[in-house]
Design a protein around this motif. Sequence first.
Motif, PDB file in Angstrom:
ATOM      1  N   UNK A  13      44.460  62.735  87.595  1.00  0.00           N
ATOM      2  CA  UNK A  13      43.314  61.856  87.440  1.00  0.00           C
ATOM      3  C   UNK A  13      42.718  61.629  88.824  1.00  0.00           C
ATOM      4  N   UNK A  14      41.448  61.252  88.851  1.00  0.00           N
ATOM      5  CA  UNK A  14      40.749  61.035  90.128  1.00  0.00           C
ATOM      6  C   UNK A  14      40.201  59.609  90.155  1.00  0.00           C
ATOM      7  N   UNK A  15      40.348  58.947  91.289  1.00  0.00           N
ATOM      8  CA  UNK A  15      39.761  57.622  91.469  1.00  0.00           C
ATOM      9  C   UNK A  15      38.267  57.818  91.701  1.00  0.00           C
ATOM     10  N   UNK A  16      37.447  57.219  90.822  1.00  0.00           N
ATOM     11  CA  UNK A  16      36.002  57.408  90.921  1.00  0.00           C
ATOM     12  C   UNK A  16      35.260  56.140  91.344  1.00  0.00           C
ATOM     13  N   UNK A  17      35.923  54.992  91.255  1.00  0.00           N
ATOM     14  CA  UNK A  17      35.271  53.740  91.609  1.00  0.00           C
ATOM     15  C   UNK A  17      36.324  52.645  91.654  1.00  0.00           C
ATOM     16  N   UNK A  18      35.914  51.459  92.033  1.00  0.00           N
ATOM     17  CA  UNK A  18      36.777  50.285  91.949  1.00  0.00           C
ATOM     18  C   UNK A  18      35.907  49.111  91.526  1.00  0.00           C
TER      19      UNK A  18
END
Length: 126
Positions: A13-18
């Motif tokens: 999975x990829x971190x795309x935002x917070x």
Amino acid sequence: MVLFLTQKSKTMVRIINYKRRVAENKEFFVLEVSGGIEMVLSKTTGMYYATSKKATITSTFDEETCQSLIGSEFPGSIVKEECEPYEYTIQDTGEIITLSHRYVYRAEELTTSKVYSAPGNLSMAD
């Protein structure tokens, strides 16, 4: 003997935002993660479209750390999980619908390998 934990598969999975959240008068940040691209067949048009599942993961990071993590990948996947029904507003149309599922992050299962060291030889795994 040394134990190694290894991944069962290569799903990432990829971190795309917070996003900033507040609960019980405490501020914290969640990481928004996205799974890989999926091709889905539209029931309406019969045409395929590209999409990806998204989920949030609670973190202990400050905002600066969350910002620096965008684009990072790590093992796991996003899966559909049944839950109590809730109302959801579709952003584009304002339509309110009832859903009984959500998407959640699941870590990849880890397997344990035992490694024994023999004097004068390389380590050998079983």
